[in-house]
Design an enzyme around this catalytic site. Structure first.
Site, PDB file in Angstrom:
ATOM      1  N   GLY A  55       0.845  -1.191   0.000  1.00 25.66           N
ATOM      2  CA  GLY A  55       0.000   0.000   0.000  1.00 25.66           C
ATOM      3  C   GLY A  55       0.879   1.238   0.000  1.00 25.66           C
ATOM      4  O   GLY A  55       2.072   1.150   0.289  1.00 25.66           O
ATOM      5  N   CYS A  82       5.180  -6.370   1.780  1.00 26.25           N
ATOM      6  CA  CYS A  82       5.558  -4.962   1.746  1.00 26.25           C
ATOM      7  C   CYS A  82       4.852  -4.185   2.868  1.00 26.25           C
ATOM      8  O   CYS A  82       5.138  -4.400   4.038  1.00 26.25           O
ATOM      9  CB  CYS A  82       5.281  -4.388   0.356  1.00 26.25           C
ATOM     10  SG  CYS A  82       6.124  -2.829   0.098  1.00 26.25           S
ATOM     11  N   TYR A  83       3.894  -3.317   2.540  1.00 28.27           N
ATOM     12  CA  TYR A  83       3.174  -2.591   3.600  1.00 28.27           C
ATOM     13  C   TYR A  83       2.581  -3.581   4.604  1.00 28.27           C
ATOM     14  O   TYR A  83       2.638  -3.362   5.822  1.00 28.27           O
ATOM     15  CB  TYR A  83       2.052  -1.750   2.977  1.00 28.27           C
ATOM     16  CG  TYR A  83       1.301  -0.896   3.974  1.00 28.27           C
ATOM     17  CD1 TYR A  83       1.759   0.370   4.303  1.00 28.27           C
ATOM     18  CD2 TYR A  83       0.146  -1.362   4.599  1.00 28.27           C
ATOM     19  CE1 TYR A  83       1.072   1.169   5.222  1.00 28.27           C
ATOM     20  CE2 TYR A  83      -0.538  -0.591   5.519  1.00 28.27           C
ATOM     21  CZ  TYR A  83      -0.078   0.680   5.826  1.00 28.27           C
ATOM     22  OH  TYR A  83      -0.746   1.451   6.744  1.00 28.27           O
ATOM     23  N   HIS A 187       7.848  -8.001  -3.470  1.00 29.94           N
ATOM     24  CA  HIS A 187       6.556  -8.332  -4.097  1.00 29.94           C
ATOM     25  C   HIS A 187       6.647  -9.657  -4.855  1.00 29.94           C
ATOM     26  O   HIS A 187       7.078  -9.674  -6.005  1.00 29.94           O
ATOM     27  CB  HIS A 187       6.149  -7.214  -5.058  1.00 29.94           C
ATOM     28  CG  HIS A 187       5.757  -5.960  -4.355  1.00 29.94           C
ATOM     29  ND1 HIS A 187       4.477  -5.719  -3.902  1.00 29.94           N
ATOM     30  CD2 HIS A 187       6.490  -4.888  -3.978  1.00 29.94           C
ATOM     31  CE1 HIS A 187       4.427  -4.556  -3.298  1.00 29.94           C
ATOM     32  NE2 HIS A 187       5.636  -4.026  -3.325  1.00 29.94           N
ATOM     33  N   GLU A 189       4.317 -11.222  -6.138  1.00 30.12           N
ATOM     34  CA  GLU A 189       3.268 -11.320  -7.157  1.00 30.12           C
ATOM     35  C   GLU A 189       3.698 -10.797  -8.521  1.00 30.12           C
ATOM     36  O   GLU A 189       3.105 -11.142  -9.525  1.00 30.12           O
ATOM     37  CB  GLU A 189       2.001 -10.579  -6.681  1.00 30.12           C
ATOM     38  CG  GLU A 189       2.105  -9.060  -6.568  1.00 30.12           C
ATOM     39  CD  GLU A 189       2.707  -8.565  -5.250  1.00 30.12           C
ATOM     40  OE1 GLU A 189       3.400  -9.357  -4.584  1.00 30.12           O
ATOM     41  OE2 GLU A 189       2.506  -7.389  -4.907  1.00 30.12           O
ATOM     42  N   ASP A 245     -16.275 -12.345 -22.589  1.00 31.81           N
ATOM     43  CA  ASP A 245     -17.069 -12.542 -21.378  1.00 31.81           C
ATOM     44  C   ASP A 245     -18.502 -12.978 -21.696  1.00 31.81           C
ATOM     45  O   ASP A 245     -19.001 -13.945 -21.121  1.00 31.81           O
ATOM     46  CB  ASP A 245     -17.095 -11.260 -20.523  1.00 31.81           C
ATOM     47  CG  ASP A 245     -15.686 -10.807 -20.172  1.00 31.81           C
ATOM     48  OD1 ASP A 245     -14.761 -11.643 -20.238  1.00 31.81           O
ATOM     49  OD2 ASP A 245     -15.501  -9.619 -19.854  1.00 31.81           O
ATOM     50  N   LYS A 388      -9.972 -12.650 -15.902  1.00 30.35           N
ATOM     51  CA  LYS A 388     -10.070 -12.839 -17.366  1.00 30.35           C
ATOM     52  C   LYS A 388      -9.413 -14.144 -17.833  1.00 30.35           C
ATOM     53  O   LYS A 388      -9.974 -14.860 -18.667  1.00 30.35           O
ATOM     54  CB  LYS A 388      -9.389 -11.653 -18.059  1.00 30.35           C
ATOM     55  CG  LYS A 388      -9.704 -11.554 -19.522  1.00 30.35           C
ATOM     56  CD  LYS A 388     -11.022 -10.839 -19.673  1.00 30.35           C
ATOM     57  CE  LYS A 388     -11.410 -10.603 -21.090  1.00 30.35           C
ATOM     58  NZ  LYS A 388     -12.615  -9.767 -21.154  1.00 30.35           N
TER      59      LYS A 388
END
Ligand code: XMP
Length: 542
Positions: A55, A82-83, A187, A189, A245, A388
């Site tokens: 964040g 992180c945060y 991070h 991710e 979609d 997605k």
């Protein structure tokens, strides 16, 4: 009920959806919630693990996002990123301070102690090469991660031990084994963290002990069951655009309830070349899906509404409103239905502020406004939980053809916003033909590159299309003077479509596109390549 899940508590970082996507890639279902979510609600959800995201704030500042100590006393494993790592340390009695320098970018992490989080991670020395760590002697194993922080954990909370450090950061990772609490400063991710996926896998599969039951084949199966239970013998109406979609939603509903589903496909005459027929071939009476398919050929209606209109926002508005009119007329013919289905997907849910903290409201929702004009009891959104890439996997499971499942993003207002100035049938023809040539040549070049190199080219674009400028200029063809249009071709590389840069399409591909376009498309005598990034440009050309 019953599905194991991990929750991501969102503290406003920019990669938060990515965290959830990576967890799902480990076959673990994951949802994003605001850090403001009540502890009782979290207990009710009974997650197998909790991840606190990064964040933009400093956790020691007054009013900064926080969470109470009880979160860490539930007996549920917690991973702070992180945060989130800093906050966990601060709340549990450690300290966090501002460093003199920001640590940013790819950084070597030295893993000092064995940890379930780093199981199988490290010592990929080739990949570590090239990153500055020459002044550091270490016998520990190493890996490369992505750092982006000013604040750092300057004192561990009681019960924690350091697991990894970097040259500039004493606590790159820490753990409290007895409470199953893990803090990492980097991070995992983002793809720049070379073994981030393994680290997240270790957390959710080994530490949280998730069995990995989130798979698209079982998603399809359980959704089909749930839709049948919910809909009973009711009727469902879906606006099918031919996009990923709504097509997958149609496939899923068709599998569940067959002819109780009616799909209305409006051909507004602003689709890409042959697209209307392709959608009909898949979902129409000759296709493989059991449903009622209604195609409305509304081209002329749209062209006449758009005649003389130059202003882009006005065009968008007309196209949107006309869609509602056409759909409303069809819905009246069908009569009352029980459900109106929509192809809403998980990022729409998060971005409209219902999920996480980093909410951005999407300004363009293609079917926005429909619910006001259709006589129905309830909305049904069968893809509401999916990202997605998961929608695409579900689409393949359902037997929807790959070219539809992997098609590029295409805006709801279609070619109406790829033609500068007034839209006419002739301009639509020009842009359709030019776009078909361009996509064919780029696709061919990508395929050839892959064949020769076994991987995608560096210039691999995420979206590429032709648009039509409103500019006519003098040219010469044979012995004749021409006064024709200029086509623009565009290709962008982007991850999130919020920022983008022009892709470096090989010059010879562009040359071929230029010569084919001018030779094959009547009314064109120039081809431009658009180099503009976003910002300052947008991806579309309107
Ligand atoms: P821009 O042009 O805003 O586009 O940089 C970003 C991405 O969004 C797509 N786009 C739309 N998609 N309805 C959509 O479904 C729209 O009205 C719309 N406008 C732009 C665009 O194709 C790109 O992928």
């Amino acid at each position: 009920m019953g599905r194991e899940k991990v929750i991501v508590l969102d503290f406003g970082g920019q990669y938060n959806q990515l965290v959830a996507r990576r967890v799902r890639e480990c076959n673990v279902y994951c949802e994003i919630y605001s850090y403001k979510t009540d502890l009782e609600k979290i207990k009710e959800m009974n997650p197998k693990g909790i991840i606190l995201t990064g964040g933009p704030n400093s956790c020691y500042e007054e009013g900064a996002p926080t969470y109470s100590r009880e979160l860490f006393e539930l007996g549920i494993p917690v991973l702070g990123l992180c945060y989130g790592a800093q906050l966990m340390s601060l709340v549990l009695g450690g300290n966090v301070e501002k460093a003199d320098n920001r640590e940013y970018g790819k950084t070597v992490v030295y893993v000092d102690r064995s940890s379930a989080l780093f199981e199988g991670v490290g010592n990929k020395t080739d990949e570590v090469k090239g990153i500055s760590h020459a002044d550091h002697n270490s016998d520990n194993y190493e890996t490369v991660c992505w750092m982006s922080h000013f604040d750092y954990i300057s004192k561990l909370a009681p019960g924690f031990e350091i697991v990894a450090h970097t040259v500039d950061c004493p606590v790159a990772a820490a753990q409290d084994l007895s409470r199953k609490l893990y803090a990492i400063q980097f991070h995992p991710e983002v793809l720049h963290t070379l073994q981030g996926k393994e680290i997240l896998y270790n957390f959710v599969r080994n530490i949280c002990d998730c069995c990995g039951d989130w798979r698209m084949d079982s998603f399809v199966e359980s959704s089909v069951k749930a839709i049948r239970e919910k809909v009973g013998d009711g009727k469902v109406l879906l606006a099918l655009s031919g996009g990923v979609d709504s097509s997958v939603a149609a496939g899923l509903l068709s599998r569940a309830i067959g002819k109780q589903l009616t799909c209305v496909f409006v051909d507004h005459g602003l689709l890409r070349k042959n697209e209307g027929d392709e959608v009909e071939a898949v979902f129409g009476p000759e296709g493989d899906f059991d449903l009622n398919f209604i195609r409305v050929n509304a081209q002329e209606r749209y062209y006449s509404k758009l005649a003389g209109v130059n202003e882009p926002e006005r065009k968008r508005k007309i196209i949107g409103e006309e869609f509602i009119r056409v759909f409303e007329e069809e819905a009246k013919k069908i009569g009352a239905v029980d459900y109106l289905a929509q192809g809403t997907i998980y990022p729409d849910v998060v971005e409209s502020g219902l999920g996480g903290e980093s909410a951005v409201i999407k300004s363009h929702h293609n079917v926005g406004g429909l619910p006001d004009f259709v006589d129905f009891k309830e909305i049904i959104e069968p893809l509401r939980d999916l990202f997605k890439d998961e929608v695409r996997k579900a689409g393949l499971e359902l037997g929807i053809p790959e070219r539809l499942v992997f098609r590029q993003p295409f805006p709801g207002p279609g070619l109406g916003i790829r033609i500068i100035g007034e839209v006419t049938a002739d301009k639509v023809r020009i842009v359709q033909d030019a776009d078909a040539i361009y996509r064919e040549e780029v696709d061919k070049a990508i395929a050839e590159y892959k064949e020769a190199n076994g991987k995608e080219p560096d210039w691999m674009p995420n979206q590429y299309f032709a648009a039509l400028t409103n500019m006519q200029s003098v040219g010469v063809m044979g012995d004749e003077r021409t006064y024709d249009y200029a086509v623009v071709v565009r290709a962008v590389k982007t991850i999130d479509f919020m920022t983008a840069e022009a892709s470096n399409i090989p010059f010879e591909v562009l040359q071929k596109v230029m010569s084919r376009t001018i030779n094959e498309v009547r009314g064109v005598n120039r081809v431009f390549y658009d180099l503009t990034s976003k910002p300052p440009g947008t991806i579309e050309m309107e």
